[in-house]
Design a protein around this motif. Structure first.
Motif, PDB file in Angstrom:
ATOM      1  N   ARG A   1       9.001  66.907 -23.065  1.00 48.53           N
ATOM      2  CA  ARG A   1       8.037  67.364 -22.233  1.00 48.53           C
ATOM      3  C   ARG A   1       7.520  66.603 -21.454  1.00 48.53           C
ATOM      4  N   GLY A   2       6.856  66.869 -20.407  1.00 50.81           N
ATOM      5  CA  GLY A   2       6.419  65.939 -19.132  1.00 50.81           C
ATOM      6  C   GLY A   2       6.759  66.715 -17.900  1.00 50.81           C
ATOM      7  N   PRO A   3       6.605  66.100 -17.068  1.00 44.00           N
ATOM      8  CA  PRO A   3       5.898  64.785 -16.579  1.00 44.00           C
ATOM      9  C   PRO A   3       4.357  65.170 -16.771  1.00 44.00           C
ATOM     10  N   PHE A   4       3.559  64.025 -17.190  1.00 43.24           N
ATOM     11  CA  PHE A   4       2.324  64.237 -17.324  1.00 43.24           C
ATOM     12  C   PHE A   4       1.412  63.674 -16.079  1.00 43.24           C
ATOM     13  N   VAL A   5       1.970  63.787 -14.933  1.00 42.41           N
ATOM     14  CA  VAL A   5       1.305  63.011 -13.629  1.00 42.41           C
ATOM     15  C   VAL A   5       1.220  64.383 -12.782  1.00 42.41           C
ATOM     16  N   LYS A   6      -0.032  64.530 -12.361  1.00 43.96           N
ATOM     17  CA  LYS A   6      -0.193  65.763 -11.379  1.00 43.96           C
ATOM     18  C   LYS A   6       0.708  65.689 -10.376  1.00 43.96           C
TER      19      LYS A   6
END
Length: 117
Positions: free
Chosen positions: A81-86
């Motif tokens: 899961r990811g990415p966690f960057v907008k």
């Protein structure tokens, strides 16, 4: 009523002939520090494998990732899961990023193409 079985048959045929789904956005790749750690799917992350992280696609989904800057593409399997960057839509393994020529840039505009089962 005979309409319902016919409608189900039509839906089945249409869904099996469906075009691949497409997304476009920014891709990044995993830092070396994640090598050997568990992914959200339970698999061990290996930078030498052609894998990727996506926020919503089912684990095991095969995705064709095309770098829009140079046209190079790679097929990856979603296992995290990811990415966690907008603003980013996929995180690639280092091998996958190398295949599409984005190691130097770090972040590249890509097109994802896939079919859901």
């Amino acid at each position: 009523m005979k309409v319902l079985p016919c409608l189900l048959l039509v839906l089945l045929v249409v869904s099996s002939c469906a075009q691949p789904l497409v997304e476009q956005g920014a891709a990044s790749y995993y830092a070396d520090k994640f090598n050997g750690r568990k992914t959200a799917s339970g698999a061990i992350f290996r930078n030498r494998k052609k894998t990727a992280a996506h926020k919503t696609l089912p684990f095991g989904t095969r995705v064709k990732v095309t770098n829009l800057k140079n046209g190079r593409s790679v097929k990856v399997r979603i296992n995290d899961r990811g990415p966690f960057v907008k603003g980013r839509i996929i995180d690639l393994s280092k091998k996958s990023a190398r295949k599409i020529g984005m190691l130097r840039d770090g972040v590249s505009e890509v097109r994802l193409s896939y079919k859901l089962k």
